[in-house]
Design an enzyme around this catalytic site. Structure first.
Site, PDB file in Angstrom:
ATOM      1  N   PHE A   1       0.824  -1.206   0.000  1.00 27.32           N
ATOM      2  CA  PHE A   1       0.000   0.000   0.000  1.00 27.32           C
ATOM      3  C   PHE A   1       0.862   1.261   0.000  1.00 27.32           C
ATOM      4  CE2 PHE A   1      -2.694  -3.205   1.985  1.00 27.32           C
ATOM      5  CZ  PHE A   1      -3.917  -2.993   1.382  1.00 27.32           C
ATOM      6  N   ASP A   2       0.450   2.232  -0.796  1.00 26.69           N
ATOM      7  CA  ASP A   2       0.936   3.599  -0.680  1.00 26.69           C
ATOM      8  C   ASP A   2       0.292   4.191   0.582  1.00 26.69           C
ATOM      9  OD1 ASP A   2       2.022   6.154  -1.513  1.00 26.69           O
ATOM     10  OD2 ASP A   2       0.003   6.667  -2.195  1.00 26.69           O
ATOM     11  N   LEU A   3       0.769   5.361   1.012  1.00 20.60           N
ATOM     12  CA  LEU A   3       0.205   5.981   2.218  1.00 20.60           C
ATOM     13  C   LEU A   3      -0.646   7.201   1.877  1.00 20.60           C
ATOM     14  CD1 LEU A   3      -0.067   6.007   5.269  1.00 20.60           C
ATOM     15  CD2 LEU A   3       2.113   7.244   5.403  1.00 20.60           C
ATOM     16  N   ASP A   4      -0.016   8.314   1.472  1.00 19.14           N
ATOM     17  CA  ASP A   4      -0.756   9.547   1.202  1.00 19.14           C
ATOM     18  C   ASP A   4      -1.722   9.356   0.038  1.00 19.14           C
ATOM     19  OD1 ASP A   4       0.587  10.913   3.193  1.00 19.14           O
ATOM     20  OD2 ASP A   4       2.125  11.687   1.853  1.00 19.14           O
TER      21      ASP A   4
END
Length: 220
Positions: free
Chosen positions: A7-10
């Protein structure tokens, strides 16, 4: 098919608009430079900050690196918490873990901030690896993806079983560079219309529940 989900965060796990935009504004103002319009400021969400200061403010590499340091002076104590979790994502991650999926974070944000944000919003317990940029530099997406795979004990041979999840073309292109598929999410609208599709996302979804359905329909 997929067993490992990165997963990416922002823009993916959190809506970080308020904190990032405020800190970018204050950084640019600290130089006495004109602040771009909001639509440009929103484009700072996702890509490495140094690249964005160069691209959108015309800063030299040296000034852009300094701007990142000024940005972090506010972001680390205040801005990182001016955000909210993506609706439903904590619950989706919990269900995926229960079904045997291995989850990890792969973000270009500094790793120390990734850790504090994931802990604050309840993502950390579900992550088998939590990878961000090292101190002093913003890694490209493919760099954090490769490091996340390494920490999970994965090699190129495992690529067909790994899915990247992100909200910008940088996530899709970074995944492609590592031989991975990428599911694009449009939770908060930071990508330009058609951006994720044009970059080659395997799917584009608008809610956490639709993301879960896509993953489960392509599960191992």
């Amino acid at each position: 098919m997929y067993r490992y989900i990165l997963f990416d965060l922002d823009g993916t796990l959190t809506d970080s608009r308020e904190g990032i935009v405020h800190c970018v504004q204050e950084t640019i103002e600290s130089y006495g430079d004109p602040v771009p319009e909001e639509d440009v400021l929103l484009r700072f969400i996702g890509p490495p900050l140094q690249d964005s200061f160069t691209r959108f403010c015309g800063y030299s590499a040296e000034k852009a690196a300094e701007a990142v340091e000024r940005f972090r002076l506010r972001y680390e104590p205040v801005g990182q918490y001016e955000n909210r979790a993506a609706p439903g994502m904590v619950e989706v991650m919990g269900r995926l873990r229960e079904k045997g999926y291995v989850l990890a974070l792969a973000s270009s944000k500094p790793e120390n901030l990734c850790r504090s944000i994931c802990a604050r919003f309840g993502f950390a317990p579900f992550l088998s690896a939590l990878v961000g940029s090292p101190p002093g530099g913003d890694w490209a997406k493919e760099d954090v993806i490769r490091e996340a795979m390494s920490q999970l004990g994965l090699t190129e041979a495992d690529a067909p079983r790994v899915l990247m999840v992100g909200d910008r073309k940088f996530d899709v292109l970074g995944a492609k560079a590592c031989g991975l598929d990428c599911a694009g999410v449009e939770f908060f609208g930071y990508a330009a219309p058609g951006e994720l599709q044009e970059a080659g996302a395997s799917a584009v979804v608008s809610t956490a529940e639709k993301l879960e359905s896509f993953i489960l329909s392509h599960g191992s």
